[in-house]
Each structure stands twice: as structure tokens, then as C-alpha cells.
Design an enzyme around this catalytic site. Structure first.
Site, PDB file in Angstrom:
ATOM      1  N   ILE A 125       1.087  -1.349  -0.381  1.00  0.00           N
ATOM      2  CA  ILE A 125       0.046  -0.342  -0.006  1.00  0.00           C
ATOM      3  C   ILE A 125       0.728   1.018   0.170  1.00  0.00           C
ATOM      4  O   ILE A 125       0.232   2.306  -0.234  1.00  0.00           O
ATOM      5  CB  ILE A 125      -1.026  -0.263   0.980  1.00  0.00           C
ATOM      6  CG1 ILE A 125       0.128  -0.063   1.982  1.00  0.00           C
ATOM      7  CG2 ILE A 125      -2.173  -1.435   1.081  1.00  0.00           C
ATOM      8  CD1 ILE A 125      -0.830  -0.063   3.649  1.00  0.00           C
ATOM      9  N   GLY A 126       2.151   0.829  -0.217  1.00  0.00           N
ATOM     10  CA  GLY A 126       3.056   2.120   0.198  1.00  0.00           C
ATOM     11  C   GLY A 126       4.733   1.759   0.191  1.00  0.00           C
ATOM     12  O   GLY A 126       4.907   0.952   0.415  1.00  0.00           O
ATOM     13  N   GLY A 152       8.975   4.196   0.425  1.00  0.00           N
ATOM     14  CA  GLY A 152       9.286   4.928   0.668  1.00  0.00           C
ATOM     15  C   GLY A 152      10.795   5.049   1.091  1.00  0.00           C
ATOM     16  O   GLY A 152      11.368   3.438  -0.121  1.00  0.00           O
ATOM     17  N   GLY A 196      11.677   2.450   3.218  1.00  0.00           N
ATOM     18  CA  GLY A 196      10.893   0.852   4.071  1.00  0.00           C
ATOM     19  C   GLY A 196       9.371   0.919   2.771  1.00  0.00           C
ATOM     20  O   GLY A 196       9.617   1.685   2.143  1.00  0.00           O
ATOM     21  N   VAL A 252       5.071  -0.696   2.748  1.00  0.00           N
ATOM     22  CA  VAL A 252       4.000  -0.417   3.807  1.00  0.00           C
ATOM     23  C   VAL A 252       3.407  -1.809   3.314  1.00  0.00           C
ATOM     24  O   VAL A 252       2.897  -1.568   2.127  1.00  0.00           O
ATOM     25  CB  VAL A 252       3.914   0.540   4.325  1.00  0.00           C
ATOM     26  CG1 VAL A 252       2.526   0.447   5.160  1.00  0.00           C
ATOM     27  CG2 VAL A 252       4.999   1.786   4.339  1.00  0.00           C
ATOM     28  N   LYS A 286       5.043  -2.054   8.388  1.00  0.00           N
ATOM     29  CA  LYS A 286       6.279  -1.153   7.594  1.00  0.00           C
ATOM     30  C   LYS A 286       7.582  -2.202   7.513  1.00  0.00           C
ATOM     31  O   LYS A 286       8.235  -1.930   8.775  1.00  0.00           O
ATOM     32  CB  LYS A 286       6.672   0.021   8.333  1.00  0.00           C
ATOM     33  CG  LYS A 286       7.784   0.933   7.359  1.00  0.00           C
ATOM     34  CD  LYS A 286       7.207   2.536   8.453  1.00  0.00           C
ATOM     35  CE  LYS A 286       8.496   2.898   7.685  1.00  0.00           C
ATOM     36  NZ  LYS A 286       9.486   4.975   7.894  1.00  0.00           N
ATOM     37  N   ASP A 297      10.140  15.290   8.298  1.00  0.00           N
ATOM     38  CA  ASP A 297       9.705  15.315   6.976  1.00  0.00           C
ATOM     39  C   ASP A 297       8.227  15.397   6.814  1.00  0.00           C
ATOM     40  O   ASP A 297       7.336  14.601   5.988  1.00  0.00           O
ATOM     41  CB  ASP A 297       9.922  14.093   7.144  1.00  0.00           C
ATOM     42  CG  ASP A 297      10.618  13.596   5.412  1.00  0.00           C
ATOM     43  OD1 ASP A 297       9.722  14.239   4.374  1.00  0.00           O
ATOM     44  OD2 ASP A 297       9.943  12.181   5.077  1.00  0.00           O
TER      45      ASP A 297
END
Length: 1024
Positions: free
Chosen positions: A724-725, A727, A730, A732, A747, A853
Site C-alpha cells: 500500500i506504500g 518510501g 521502507g 508498507v 512497515k 519530514d
């Protein structure tokens, strides 16, 4: 900025010419044998520069460019026969290359063609291509080029084809291109970019232009009349823009046109009735999604080569054009969503004419006013017909038996009409049918058992009719069925086990509002990916099968209005995806299970009119009295204070006779226990070390341990479908954790990335000491070894079903079509949530924390649309925010944080500070209300999001805010006042955003003041 570059290049162009001429003269005076044998060194160096700019070459095309063979023999390179060693063509289409175009290509002075179509080139198109005076065609389509179209292409006086389709170009078409030798231009394509402005009038000078493709951009204004001068034009495609006004009559006189695509704009007026005579060569006519009115052109039959006609989503009226059958090659004909039809019996006479179109594949006449019965001749349409759509008209009578002759049908839609009679039993012959929709009619009789022969059927909509009899068990043969909707009929009998066990059904299994009896089959658990199960308002009995617990994806479970008895199965406790759960009007008994309060996504729970007893839970959905109902259960008690239920009685122990010995023994025993406890307490006080508060323990010691294997199972093996994500440090994944089925976000730290381990520790250190309703909630951590024997670290958070703020602010195109957007109230509420979280971090946590951030992708939204700040990988405690020497050195190559949101002082080596977070919040706030990222292409060195917003205050705020925000202007009775309130709110919010994002850190607001002012705005604007 681009115009300045162009101006400098124009001024220096004669100098380049002189230098080139001098070089040519020099080479003539001093020839070299080496130069003659090896070809032109300038061309070779230019090709080598191009080779060095390639970053990806999976097919090894460019890697073969080496000194073992002459460069004229390199793959994709062609040289001149008359001028040996001079490159004339560079053709590397579809070679899967990635990289940039170096300016050195401008030195290939004999180049006539560049074709880099279908690759992954990026960066800008270099202005130096303007040096290629011999260039005839330039095809850079289907890449990832950015920036503006180079104005210096105007120097390529021999250009005939320009194709820049499917890139990421921005801006307007440069006026300088008008100086091209237009009589030679044969193709101009710039569709699917981000170009703006009006369609340039100078294009009308390109008298030899054959192809003009400018679709899916942001052009506005009207279609220039001058385009009617393009007498050789064969394709005109300007669909998907914001063009308005009437189509100039001159366009309809372009007799060479083969394709006219002006759909999806804001054009209005009438299509000339004689268009078939003026455009006799048309193959495709696309005018859909506009505001055209009047009759459909009667002369269409004269354009006898027509293959594709699209008049959809307009306001055409009257009858269909006669003699459509003359279009023998017609493949697609759609007039959906108009006002066609006269209410006369002849409305469907055109269907008989279309039986002559032997290649017809699609016929869509839905959402019109066609009246009467479908003629029997419909069965004589082409067997190549794949899509037949006639929904939402005024069709009466029965379904013609002959419709089952259309053996090529994959979709049949005749919904929302007045059809009667039965579904023909011969429908089973339509073995290619994938989608059958006959809902909202008056169809009677039984569901044909022959439907079971359509083994490719995926969606079956027969709801809201008068169907009777049993559900045929043969439907169990449709093993690709994803959706079955039979609700609102008169069906009886049991639910066949063959149907109830179809594991392919994932979207909906809806049999509500019938008269079905018997139990709900236990085989229903085979539908493990089902999202909607609705059998409400039937006469089903027995207990609720516990196998429903296997349907882990269920979002809607409706068993209302049946005869179910027994208790709610404990196994259902793992259905954490439930959003709607209705068990009302049954005969259920026992206590309300406590696990229902753990369903974090549940929005509506109805347990009314059963025989439940005991205490009502007080957590989860039971805190919101408007979200659940338990009326009609006379033996319930407790719940929250305003539930309206009586208080539960405290049970009192029954008195019994007690012997004298017991009366004496009990006080003695109690005295002994007290004495012993005092002694132990005294000893403990002497020897016990100082207790460490739980908040000071490492994160993984505060929470229960979890293994790598558990996470592997919870995330389906860290499947990409659960991702779902992602970065820098990491990835997720969504997971379903433990026996209670808790939805979590996992994560997984990318430990191979430099700095990832430090980021993990920073996040752990921050999360172990903070607790706030607007901060992401950590559930536990995992520090283990993965299946490969490598170190594995992960953080497990509460799952946020509504994704990130980034996804809400900047939607994809498909999402925009669904009109998902944040309202003004929601934006303000989210802003207050984020500000409250920062205020807590800065001023109320045990030690002040700097997030470091803050950006939309790090703000997550729960099912109540409440925002939670996450990702503490760059967080620092204020006490140790002074940068180390290594960090200072690192800043020479990069700044910690995200470009656009990082405070300007960080770029000059300043230490992390609260004011830095305030700056990020200010930019975030401006982005939320303007809809523009701080890295938007309109911003450059002289303009940024802060200045852009500041210049609009206060009079012009409505010009820069996200358009959907302005829709909230009150009701009809107080629209003016609503508009005033909206503008007041926007001015106040943007003022805060500008104040927080000031360049000088000392002039920025404190987060305590930000929260106070935002709350004041909300109270003033939305409560007065």
C-alpha cells in the site's frame, strides 16, 4: 524562463553558423586520409555522446556501438550514400532504452529523421535540435520527456512530421514554431501532455498537414477557423480538452478528412445534416461528450466508408438517420445518453436497416427516449455483434426470441425499461456472454436453467423484476461468476449449495427481498474474497453459519428480516473489514459479542428486534449512538450514558447459614494475609530497584512480541497485492494479524539502504514516548531473521483505511472520474488534526520532538476521515538536534527531508528546529487548499507556492484555490452568505499558511497559535 533561453539562442545562432562554416572550410583546405577513411568525426562524437547518455539498454542495442565496426553500421544508424560518413537517420523505436537526449545530437547536421518512439527517455528536449536544418521528421512519442516544446524547432525548416504524443510536456505550443515551412508539414502530434492555452492559429498555414493530434491536453478557447485551410488533413484529433464554442463550418469542408475526433470538450451547436456529403471519406466520427443539439445528420449514409460513429453524451433529438444499413463496414455505433426517440412505434425501425452491417461489433442506444417493442429483426443483426446496450429507454413487450441468434454477444444490457414476459430459454446458446443485465423491468417466469451453459458469465443482474420459482442449481456451472444480483423478485425455495459454493463470486452475492427458505448454505464460506453478502428480507432459518468467517474481505453483511436463531458465531470476530452489519428482525439470542467493538471500519450496526440480553458493550461503534441500533431487545441493559438503556443490576450473593467455626476462621485468615503482605512489602521496599516507566522501555519491550512468520502470513507473503506504500527506507503492506483479525499496516525496513537502520531507530525512539489521537498508533515491532537468514525489522501500525492525504489531494485520472475529493470542512478538519499533532510533539511530549519530514504522503486518514501524522524516520529530539560533523558533511550532497517541504535554512546547514516543522506545515496547508504541490511546474526560481498564495491574498483567493473547495457555498436560501463565509475561511487559512512558510524562521508562527487560530476559524465559519 523558456523565452529568455530562446532569445539567447536566437542571438547566438549566426555565430554557430559562422563557426560551422569556418570548420567546413578548414577541412576542405587540409583533408586527412584518416578522416576520409573513418567518416565524419563530428558525427561519431555526437553518437558517442548519445551512447553515454543511455542509462538502460536491456536489449544490448546501444552496447553494440563500439569501435570494431564503423558507426554507420551501428544499430539504428543510417548514413548518406552521397555524403559518406554523415548520419541521416537515427531510428531506435521500441528498444526499451532509458536516458536523456544530449545536446550533441544538434551536431548531426545531415540528420533527416529521428525516431525514438516507445522508449523511456526523460528530461527535456534539447534546444540544440534546432540546428538540424535538414530534419524532416521528429518522433519522440511515448516517452517521459518533460518541460516545454523547444521553440528552436522553428529553425528546422524542412520538418514535415512532429510527433510528441504521450509525454509529460507542459506549457503552450511555442509561437516560434509558426515560422516553420508550413507547406512541408505533414504531421503534428502532441496529445496526452499538459499543454495549455488556445489552439495556435498559425497551424492553419500548414497547408500540407496530414495529421494534427492535440488530444488530452488543457487547450481552451475555440477551434480556429483557420484550421479549415488544411485541405490535405486526414486526421484531426483535439478530444479531451476544454475547448468550447461552435465548430467552424470550415472544418466540415475538409474533404480529405478520414478521422474527426472532437469529443470530450464543451462544444455546442448542430452537426451539419449534409456532413456525409462534405466529408465523404470519413472512417471515424467522434463528437461524443459535448453539448451538441438538433438532429443526427441524415447524410451519414453517404460517407459509405464509416467504421466508427460516436454521438454519445450530447443533446441530440429526433429519429435515427435512415439508411444506416448503407454503411456496410460499420463496426461501432453509439448514441448513448441523448434525447433521441419520438415516442412512436417507428423508433426502432433503424434496427432493421442495421442488419445489413455485417461487421457491426458495438451498438449502444442506451439512455434515450426510444419507445415501443424491440423488432424481431434484432435477431438478424450481425453475429459479430459483441456489445448490445439499450438500457434506460421506454422499451415494452418481451425479449425477442431471435436475440439469442447473436452468438457473438459478450454483453447484453436492456435495463430500466418495461420489458415483460419471460427470459427465453434459448439464452443459453449465448455461450460467449460475459455480462447479462436485465434488471429494473417487469420480467416474469423462472430463471432459465440454461443460463448454466454460459460458463464464461461473470456478471448476472436480474434484480428488480417479477421472477419466480427456484434459483436454478445449474448456475453453479458458471465458475467465473463474480457478481450475482437476484434481489427484489419473487423467488422461492432453498439457496442451492451449488450456487452458494461459487468461490469466484467476489463483488456481490445479493438475493435480498425474495421468499427464499431453509438455511444459509455453509458452503458460503467458499466465497473467501466476497465483499457484499445480502440475503435480507427472506424466510431463511437455522443458525448463522460460522463459515461466513472465511469471507475475510466482507464489507457488507446483511441478514436482516429472516428467521435466523441461535447466537452470533464467535468465529465472525475476524471479519475486520466489515463496514455494514445488519442482523435486525431475526430470532437471535444471547449476549452481544464484545468483539463487535473491535471492528474499526464498522460504520453501521443494526441488532434491533431480536432476543439479545445482558450488557451492551461500550467501546468501538457502541460509542456512537447514531451508528448502531439495539431497539426491540427487551433484556438489554448498560451501554454508554446516552444509550437510553436501563442500568444493569449488580448481582448480589445469596445469603446462606454460616457456622460459628467459619465465622471465626475467616477473620483469622484475613489477619494473617494482611500481616504477611505487610512483611513482604517492607522487604521489597528495602531491596527493590527503581522502576522504569513503561514509556522509557524500547518499543519492542512495551508491546507483545511478534514473529517474522506471523507477519509473513498476515501479509500473504508480503504480496505485491498487499503493498500500500513505499518510501526511501521502507515498504508498507496491509495485513490481517492474529486470531482477532486486526487490520494492520506493516512497515518493512529496507536494511540494505544506507541510513535505513538509523531511520528505524529514530522512529522507535520517537514512537516509544508519544501518545496522541492525531499521531499514528504503533501496535508492535518485529526484529527477527527472514526466510533467507537476513536481518529483518518491521514496525506494525494501526491500519488507516482511507490512505494518505497525498492520495486525496492529487488523484489519478480514474479517481477523478469518480469525483472523490475533500470538502472545505474536511480540509480544515485535517489541517487542525495535523497542527494538533505538531503542537503535541513540540510542546507536550516528554521531550520536544521535531518531525523533520511533514508532507501529504506521511499523513494518514482513518475511516472517520481523521488525520494521523506518521513516518518518524527523520524525527529528532530537540535536545540532540545539533548536527554532528558527519551530518554537516552530508548536507553538502543532500538535505534530510523532502524537496519543497524542507525549510530554506536547512539548506544552509542550520540544525533541525520547531520552526522547520512549522515551515513544512505552512507549505502543506497551502497545498491542501490550492491543490498545487510545492514542486508544481509553474513554480521556478522567481515564484514558489508561498509567493503564489501571498500574491492572491485577500481579493483573489478564489482564483487559486482547488475548484472543488468553492462548491461549498451554502444552500439555495443563503448562497451569498455561504459564499462570503467560504471566502472568509479561505483568506484566513491561506494567511496562516503564508505566515508559517515565511523564509525567515523567526517570523513564523508557533504551532500553539496555529491550532488556536484554525479552531477559531472553524468555530466562526461553521457554527455562526
Amino acid at each position: 524562463m523558456m523565452k529568455n533561453i530562446s532569445f539567447r539562442f536566437h542571438c547566438s545562432y549566426p555565430i554557430f553558423t559562422c563557426i560551422a562554416l569556418c570548420l567546413c572550410l578548414t577541412s576542405l583546405r587540409f583533408p586527412s586520409v584518416a578522416a576520409l577513411s573513418s567518416g565524419n568525426e563530428t558525427d561519431r562524437q555526437a553518437l558517442l555522446a548519445f551512447r553515454d547518455s543511455i542509462t538502460e539498454d536491456p536489449l544490448g542495442v546501444i552496447s553494440s556501438w563500439n569501435s570494431t565496426i564503423h558507426f554507420c553500421e551501428w544499430a539504428g544508424v543510417s548514413c548518406s550514400n552521397q555524403h559518406p560518413g554523415r548520419v541521416t537517420v537515427l531510428n531506435l523505436e521500441s528498444k526499451k532504452l532509458a536516458g536523456t537526449i544530449p545536446p550533441h545530437l544538434g551536431n548531426l547536421s545531415f540528420l533527416r529523421g529521428i525516431n525514438l518512439r516507445v522508449n523511456s527517455f526523460r528530461g527535456t528536449i534539447p534546444q540544440e535540435l534546432g540546428l538540424l536544418s535538414r530534419l524532416r521528421y521528429l518522433n519522440l512519442s511515448q516517452n517521459a520527456f518533460q518541460g516545454e516544446i523547444p521553440s528552436n524547432l522553428s529553425y528546422c525548416s524542412n520538418l514535415q512530421v512532429i510527433d510528441l504524443n504521450y509525454n509529460n510536456l507542459v506549457g503552450e505550443i511555442p509561437d516560434e514554431l509558426s515560422v516553420l515551412s508550413m507547406e512541408k508539414l505533414t504531421g503534428f502530434g502532441i496529445s496526452v501532455n499538459n499543454l495549455t492555452g488556445n489552439i495556435p492559429i498559425w497551424l492553419g498555414n500548414a497547408s500540407s498537414l496530414i495529421k494534427l493530434s492535440m488530444g488530452e491536453n488543457n487547450f481552451q478557447g475555440s477551434i480556429p477557423t483557420e484550421l479549415g485551410r488544411l485541405s490535405n488533413l486526414q486526421l484531426l484529433q483535439i478530444a479531451g480538452n476544454n475547448i468550447s464554442g461552435m465548430v467552424p463550418p470550415s472544418i466540415y469542408n475538409l474533404s480529405s478528412l478520414l478521422y474527426l475526433d472532437i469529443g470530450d470538450n464543451r462544444l455546442y451547436g448542430r452537426i451539419p445534416l449534409d456532413i456525409g456529403f462534405t466529408l465523404p471519406n470519413l472512417l471515424g466520427l467522434y463528437v461524443g461528450q459535448n453539448q451538441f443539439t438538433g438532429l443526427l445528420p441524415v447524410s451519414l449514409s453517404n460517407a459509405s466508408e464509416l467504421l466508427d460513429i460516436n454521438f454519445a453524451f450530447n443533446k441530440f433529438t429526433g429519429t435515427m438517420p435512415p439508411k444506416l444499413g448503407s454503411l456496410k463496414g460499420l463496426e461501432r455505433f453509439t448514441v448513448t445518453s441523448n434525447l433521441l426517440g419520438t415516442g412512436e412505434a417507428e423508433d426502432f425501425s433503424f434496427l432493421t436497416s442495421l442488419t445489413n452491417c455485417s461487421n457491426l461489433k458495438l451498438l449502444d442506444i442506451g439512455f434515450n427516449n426510444f419507445t415501443g417493442e424491440l423488432p424481431a429483426s434484432i435477431g438478424n443483426l450481425s453475429t459479430t455483434l459483441e456489445y448490445l446496450v439499450a438500457g434506460t429507454n421506454q422499451i415494452s413487450g418481451s425479449i425477442p426470441e431471435g436475440i439469442t441468434n447473436l452468438l457473438g454477444l459478450t454483453m447484453l444490457v436492456i435495463t430500466k425499461n418495461s420489458l415483460k414476459g419471460e427470459i427465453p430459454a434459448s439464452v443459453g446458446k449465448l455461450e460467449k456472454l460475459v455480462d447479462l443485465r436485465l434488471f429494473d423491468n417487469k420480467i416474469s417466469g423462472a430463471i432459465p436453467a440454461s443460463l448454466g451453459n454460459i460458463t464464461q458469465l461473470r456478471r448476472l443482474y436480474l434484480h428488480t423484476n417479477n421472477l419466480s420459482g427456484n434459483i436454478p442449481p445449474s448456475l453453479g456451472n458458471c465458475r467465473q461468476l463474480e457478481l450475482l444480483r437476484l434481489f427484489s423478485n419473487n423467488l422461492t425455495g432453498f439457496i442451492p449449495k451449488e450456487v452458494g459454493s461459487l468461490s469466484s463470486i467476489t463483488l456481490s452475492f445479493n438475493l435480498a427481498h425474495n421468499s427464499l427458505t431453509g438455511p444459509l448454505p455453509t458452503e458460503i464460506g467458499n466465497m473467501s474474497k466476497l465483499t457484499e453478502l445480502d440475503v435480507s428480507n427472506n424466510k431463511l432459518s437455522g443458525e448463522i453459519p460460522s463459515t461466513i468467517a472465511k469471507c475475510l474481505m466482507l464489507e457488507r453483511l446483511d441478514l436482516e428480516g429472516n428467521l435466523f436463531g441461535g447466537r452470533i458465531p464467535p468465529a465472525l470476530s475476524i471479519l475486520n473489514s466489515l463496514q455494514f452489519f445488519d442482523l435486525s428482525r431475526n430470532n437471535l439470542l444471547g449476549q452481544i459479542p464484545a468483539f463487535l467493538q473491535n471492528f474499526s471500519l464498522l460504520q453501521n450496526l443494526n441488532l434491533s428486534f431480536n432476543n439479545f440480553e445482558g450488557e451492551v458493550p461500550q467501546g468501538g461503534i457502541f460509542r456512537n449512538t447514531s451508528a448502531f441500533s439495539v431497539v426491540g431487545n427487551q433484556k438489554l441493559c448498560g451501554g454508554i450514558k446516552n444509550s437510553g438503556l436501563p442500568a444493569c443490576e449488580i448481582p448480589v450473593a445469596k445469603k446462606t447459614g454460616t457456622s460459628l467455626a467459619v465465622k471465626i476462621a475467616i477473620p483469622v485468615a484475613i489477619s494473617c494475609v494482611i500481616l504477611l503482605a505487610c512483611s513482604i512489602g517492607y522487604l521489597c521496599r528495602r531491596k527493590r530497584p527503581e522502576r522504569i516507566p513503561s514509556t522509557m522501555l524500547p518499543v519492542d519491550e512495551q508491546f507483545r512480541k511478534i514473529s517474522y512468520a506471523e507477519l509473513l502470513q498476515a501479509t500473504n507473503g508480503f504480496s505485491s497485492s498487499n503493498l500500500i506504500g513505499e518510501g526511501s527506507y521502507g515498504s508498507v503492506y496491509k495485513g490481517i494479524l492474529g486470531s482477532d483479525g486486526t487490520a494492520v499496516a506493516v512497515k518493512v525496513i529496507k536494511l540494505t539502504e544506507k541510513g535505513a537502520a538509523k531511520s528505524f531507530m529514530a522512529e522507535c525512539n520517537a514512537l516509544r514516548s508519544i501518545r496522541h489521537r492525531n499521531l499514528i498508533k504503533i501496535i508492535t515491532t518485529c526484529s527477527s531473521i527472514d526466510s533467507k537468514g537476513d536481518d529483518f525489522k518491521a514496525l506494525i501500525f494501526e491500519f488507516m483505511p482511507n490512505g494518505s492525504l497525498e492520495e486525496w489531494l492529487h488523484l489519478s485520472k480514474g479517481e477523478q472520474e469518480n469525483s472523490r475529493s475533500l470538502s472545505l470542512v474536511q480540509r480544515l478538519s485535517i489541517a487542525i488534526n495535523v497542527a494538533s499533532a505538531l503542537e503535541y510533539l513540540h510542546h507536550h511530549s516528554q521531550a520536544a520532538i521535531i518531525h523533520g519530514d511533514l508532507k501529504p504522503s506521511n499523513i494518514l486518514i482513518d475511516h472517520h476521515m481523521t488525520a494521523h501524522v506518521g513516518d518518524f524516520g527523520l524525527a529528532r529530539f530537540l535536545s540532540d538536534s545539533q548536527p554532528t560533523s558527519s551530518e554537516i558533511q552530508t548536507r553538502s550532497t543532500g538535505i534530510r527531508g523532502t524537496v519543497g517541504y524542507v525549510a530554506p535554512e536547512y539548506g544552509m546547514g542550520s540544525k533541525a528546529s520547531m520552526q522547520g516543522d512549522v515551515y513544512s506545515f505552512g507549505i502543506l496547508l497551502l497545498e491542501m487548499f490550492t491543490g498545487r504541490r510545492p514542486t508544481d511546474s509553474i513554480f521556478n526560481d522567481s515564484l514558489n507556492l508561498h509567493q503564489f498564495s501571498k500574491m492572491a491574498l485577500p481579493e483573489r483567493v478564489t482564483e487559486i484555490v482547488e475548484p472543488s473547495v468553492l462548491l461549498e457555498v451554502g444552500g439555495n436560501d443563503d448562497r451569498v452568505m455561504g459564499k462570503v463565509k467560504t471566502e472568509e475561511c479561505l483568506v484566513a487559512v491561506l494567511t496562516i499558511g503564508v505566515s508559517c512558510s515565511k523564509e525567515s524562521s523567526g517570523e513564523r508562527m508557533d504551532m500553539r497559535d496555529v491550532v488556536a487560530e484554525l479552531c477559531m476559524i472553524r468555530n466562526k465559519v461553521f457554527t455562526e
